[in-house]
Every structure is written in structure tokens, then in C-alpha cells.
Design an enzyme around this catalytic site. Structure first.
Site, PDB file in Angstrom:
ATOM      1  N   LYS A  67     -12.487  -5.659   7.477  1.00  0.00           N
ATOM      2  CA  LYS A  67     -12.841  -4.303   7.069  1.00  0.00           C
ATOM      3  C   LYS A  67     -13.119  -4.324   5.579  1.00  0.00           C
ATOM      4  O   LYS A  67     -12.316  -4.849   4.798  1.00  0.00           O
ATOM      5  CB  LYS A  67     -11.733  -3.300   7.371  1.00  0.00           C
ATOM      6  CG  LYS A  67     -12.127  -1.868   6.965  1.00  0.00           C
ATOM      7  CD  LYS A  67     -11.060  -0.858   7.305  1.00  0.00           C
ATOM      8  CE  LYS A  67      -9.940  -0.854   6.308  1.00  0.00           C
ATOM      9  NZ  LYS A  67      -9.025   0.294   6.500  1.00  0.00           N
ATOM     10  N   HIS A 138      -5.473  14.709   3.634  1.00  0.00           N
ATOM     11  CA  HIS A 138      -6.301  14.484   4.825  1.00  0.00           C
ATOM     12  C   HIS A 138      -5.581  13.596   5.838  1.00  0.00           C
ATOM     13  O   HIS A 138      -5.502  13.919   7.025  1.00  0.00           O
ATOM     14  CB  HIS A 138      -7.625  13.847   4.385  1.00  0.00           C
ATOM     15  CG  HIS A 138      -8.534  13.478   5.511  1.00  0.00           C
ATOM     16  ND1 HIS A 138      -9.234  14.417   6.239  1.00  0.00           N
ATOM     17  CD2 HIS A 138      -8.865  12.262   6.040  1.00  0.00           C
ATOM     18  CE1 HIS A 138      -9.964  13.800   7.155  1.00  0.00           C
ATOM     19  NE2 HIS A 138      -9.752  12.504   7.053  1.00  0.00           N
ATOM     20  N   ASN A 160       4.865  18.698  -0.719  1.00  0.00           N
ATOM     21  CA  ASN A 160       3.704  18.082  -1.352  1.00  0.00           C
ATOM     22  C   ASN A 160       3.716  18.403  -2.838  1.00  0.00           C
ATOM     23  O   ASN A 160       4.159  19.486  -3.244  1.00  0.00           O
ATOM     24  CB  ASN A 160       2.400  18.577  -0.717  1.00  0.00           C
ATOM     25  CG  ASN A 160       1.210  17.719  -1.110  1.00  0.00           C
ATOM     26  OD1 ASN A 160       1.155  16.538  -0.757  1.00  0.00           O
ATOM     27  ND2 ASN A 160       0.252  18.286  -1.816  1.00  0.00           N
ATOM     28  N   SER A 199      -0.393   8.917  -2.488  1.00  0.00           N
ATOM     29  CA  SER A 199      -0.975   7.840  -3.301  1.00  0.00           C
ATOM     30  C   SER A 199      -0.149   7.616  -4.563  1.00  0.00           C
ATOM     31  O   SER A 199      -0.672   7.236  -5.607  1.00  0.00           O
ATOM     32  CB  SER A 199      -2.424   8.180  -3.661  1.00  0.00           C
ATOM     33  OG  SER A 199      -2.502   9.422  -4.329  1.00  0.00           O
ATOM     34  N   THR A 221       1.855   3.221   0.568  1.00  0.00           N
ATOM     35  CA  THR A 221       1.841   2.127  -0.401  1.00  0.00           C
ATOM     36  C   THR A 221       1.143   0.909   0.180  1.00  0.00           C
ATOM     37  O   THR A 221       1.657   0.271   1.094  1.00  0.00           O
ATOM     38  CB  THR A 221       3.278   1.774  -0.826  1.00  0.00           C
ATOM     39  OG1 THR A 221       3.867   2.924  -1.432  1.00  0.00           O
ATOM     40  CG2 THR A 221       3.291   0.623  -1.817  1.00  0.00           C
ATOM     41  N   LYS A 226       1.846   0.716  -6.353  1.00  0.00           N
ATOM     42  CA  LYS A 226       2.067   1.997  -5.684  1.00  0.00           C
ATOM     43  C   LYS A 226       3.508   2.056  -5.156  1.00  0.00           C
ATOM     44  O   LYS A 226       4.118   1.025  -4.858  1.00  0.00           O
ATOM     45  CB  LYS A 226       1.068   2.193  -4.542  1.00  0.00           C
ATOM     46  CG  LYS A 226      -0.354   2.428  -5.017  1.00  0.00           C
ATOM     47  CD  LYS A 226      -1.333   2.598  -3.875  1.00  0.00           C
ATOM     48  CE  LYS A 226      -1.227   3.931  -3.200  1.00  0.00           C
ATOM     49  NZ  LYS A 226      -2.285   4.140  -2.180  1.00  0.00           N
ATOM     50  N   GLY A 292       4.631   0.567   6.262  1.00  0.00           N
ATOM     51  CA  GLY A 292       3.299   0.399   6.838  1.00  0.00           C
ATOM     52  C   GLY A 292       2.276   0.071   5.763  1.00  0.00           C
ATOM     53  O   GLY A 292       1.774   0.962   5.080  1.00  0.00           O
TER      54      GLY A 292
END
Length: 321
Positions: A67, A138, A160, A199, A221, A226, A292
Site C-alpha cells: 500500500k 473521520h 475529543n 494523531s 500511533t 506519535k 494497533g
């Protein structure tokens, strides 16, 4: 070579199909039947973009490819495009010839959501009832929809950095007939499952924000530097991941490893749980955490499934290449 454009993906790939593809490839990785190539991910010095490549080979599924893509933070505001942009390329493992080119934007969202939902299926307590979301962008909506299918949740809570985005989560909760509550980070102690999808480059979720028995899926991350969770939280939890090498280099575990709080040997492949080689959760009080990082084999697995469906439905575009 077959082409499956981005515009066709929504009608081809379901959450259920993405879950099955990701779960299968995780098990193949743990069994040694599939492996990822080293990740290339760079800041290109243009448009503040991060760009790179993830690839691998699955011997069991005979899937080979990569990818290419990344993150363009100015896309949404300046161009009306989503910030994550990617394309998947598949090759014939017998000959090396180009086999397919597949739009990767929606697939990336679906496979990322599938990865966290696979971790919830195998690691969260069966009686989990409250799900907490850290992040409301998103990708968070994909995460929440997939997660709600894994347990009989009765409430969604969310935080958030920009509270004005929380209606994104409230809408998904309403679709599922569930109440939604905006909370401060301390309020995450109510959650039985927490998904972080931001992020961030600094810890957001701290050890004191998490109650015993919680399952956490840290999904944001995927780059050196990050960070979403404090290293002390990983030290307190049993840590699982898609791939250990990525977890300690570009994943959430990079910071806990650098601090000497955990080591490579403390991190368990989720595929080992799926395949039965590891018990997974060992008690109702145990905190489990899935790091993940996003492996190339996930992208290849869902792209290969899409190509098969596109051929079956007669919508794949064939070109002489």
C-alpha cells in the site's frame, strides 16, 4: 491488470468481510505463514504530508503487494478531500506481474476499524457495557460502528480535544439506539472498552483514566514519535499487538520500551490469541491493551477480497499492462 476504483469500494467491502480478512491474516502472521516488509514512512517536506509504503506476503493466501499513501493534513479544509490517501497494489506471487490496483482510502478506514474490533472480540470482557472513544474524527466513526457489533453495549462516552467534533460520535451512537455522553478524560474510568484514535504526539490516556478489567485499543500511533497512551498505562496492562516489530518501533509501545517499563518479550501477537496459542484475557480484573500499528498485510487482505468481489460482480476494470 485489474483496477478497482475508490468509487466502487463502498458497494463491495462490508465491515463483516473486513473483519474476517483481518482476523485471518492476524492468525497467519502468528503462525509464521505471513510476514510484513519493513515500513517506509517519511515526512516529505511538502504540504506537511507523511508518505510511505507498507507491504508483505501471505503464503497461506498467496497475497503479495503493498500500500502506498499517507496523511495530508490540509486536504479536508483546503480541498474537500479526506486527509488519508492511499492505493493498494497486488502482484502475482508466482510471476511477479502486476495483478491489481485498488483504491485504498475506504479500505484503510475499514481495515483499521476491523483490527480494533477483532481485538475487542478476542480480549474484551463478555459483560462489557460502556464503550469510550478518545478521538472523534473521520476514522473514529468507523471504529465505533465496528466496535458496537462486538459486544452488547448500552452506552457510548466520548472525549475529543476539539469538543465540537463529538456529534460525529453521538450520531453513530444514535444510529445504534444508544445514549451518548461527552466526558472529560477522567470519565473514561466508566468505560469497559476504550478506543483511542487520534494523531497525538503526546500521551492523552493516562493510567488513572482506566479502570481494572478494561480493554483498550490504541489505534492512532503508527509513526515514530506519535503517542496516545502514557507508558505507565502499558506497564500496567497486558499488551497485545498486530506485529511486535512495529509495536516497539512505530507503535504505542515505542515509548514504554524506551522508558524500560516493558520489553519486546512482554508484547503478544493478537494472532496467537486467535489461533489458540495464547489464552488472551486471563481475568475479569486484567487490563488488556491492543497496540494497533497497522500492518501492510491487513491492506492486502481486504484489497484481495475486494478484487474477488469486483470480478464476481463484473465491475473490475481490466487493462493491458
Amino acid at each position: 491488470m485489474l483496477i478497482v476504483p475508490e468509487r466502487e469500494i463502498a458497494d463491495l467491502m462490508t465491515r463483516e468481510a473486513a473483519f474476517a480478512a483481518v482476523e485471518k491474516v492476524f492468525a497467519a502472521m502468528a503462525a509464521g505463514d505471513a510476514y510484513n516488509f519493513p515500513v517506509v514512512r517519511e515526512a516529505i517536506g511538502h504540504e506537511d504530508a507523511l508518505y510511505g509504503f507498507k507491504g508483505g506476503f501471505d503464503r497461506s493466501g498467496l497475497t503479495l503487494g503493498l500500500k502506498a499513501g499517507g496523511y495530508w493534513p490540509n486536504n479536508l479544509e483546503e480541498r474537500g478531500l479526506i486527509n488519508h490517501q492511499s492505493t493498494v497494489f497486488l502482484f502475482d506471487p508466482d510471476t511477479g506481474r502486476a495483478k491489481a490496483m485498488v483504491g485504498g482510502n475506504l479500505l484503510t478506514a475499514l481495515r483499521t476499524a476491523a483490527a480494533s474490533s477483532v481485538s475487542i472480540r478476542h480480549l474484551a470482557r463478555e459483560d462489557a457495557r460502556v464503550i469510550g472513544m478518545v478521538g472523534a474524527g473521520h476514522q473514529a466513526t468507523f471504529q465505533l460502528r465496528a466496535a458496537l457489533e462486538q459486544r452488547d453495549f448500552d452506552k457510548v462516552i466520548g472525549w475529543n480535544l476539539h469538543p465540537e467534533m463529538l456529534p460525529n460520535l453521538e450520531k453513530v451512537a444514535a444510529e445504534a439506539g444508544l445514549p451518548f455522553e461527552a466526558v472529560e478524560l477522567e470519565g473514561m474510568r466508566e468505560a469497559d472498552v476504550i478506543i483511542s484514535i487520534t494523531s497525538s504526539f503526546a500521551p492523552i490516556l493516562l493510567a488513572e483514566h482506566v479502570s481494572p478489567g478494561c480493554h483498550i485499543a490504541c489505534m492512532g500511533t503508527d509513526t515514530k514519535g506519535k503517542q496516545e497512551a502514557a507508558p505507565e498505562l502499558l506497564a500496567k496492562a497486558t499488551v497485545f499487538t498486530d506485529e511486535v516489530v512495529q509495536s516497539v518501533s512505530i507503535g504505542e509501545a515505542q515509548h514504554a520500551v524506551a522508558a524500560g517499563l516493558i520489553g519486546d518479550a512482554d508484547i503478544i501477537q493478537l494472532g496467537a490469541v486467535i489461533g489458540g496459542a495464547h489464552i488472551g484475557r486471563s481475568s475479569a480484573e486484567e487490563i488488556t491493551l491492543f497496540d494497533g500499528t497497522g500492518v501492510g498485510l491487513q491492506d492486502l487482505a481486504v484489497a484481495a477480497a475486494v478484487v474477488d468481489l469486483a470480478v464476481e460482480k463484473g465491475i473490475a476494470i481490466e487493462v493491458d499492462f
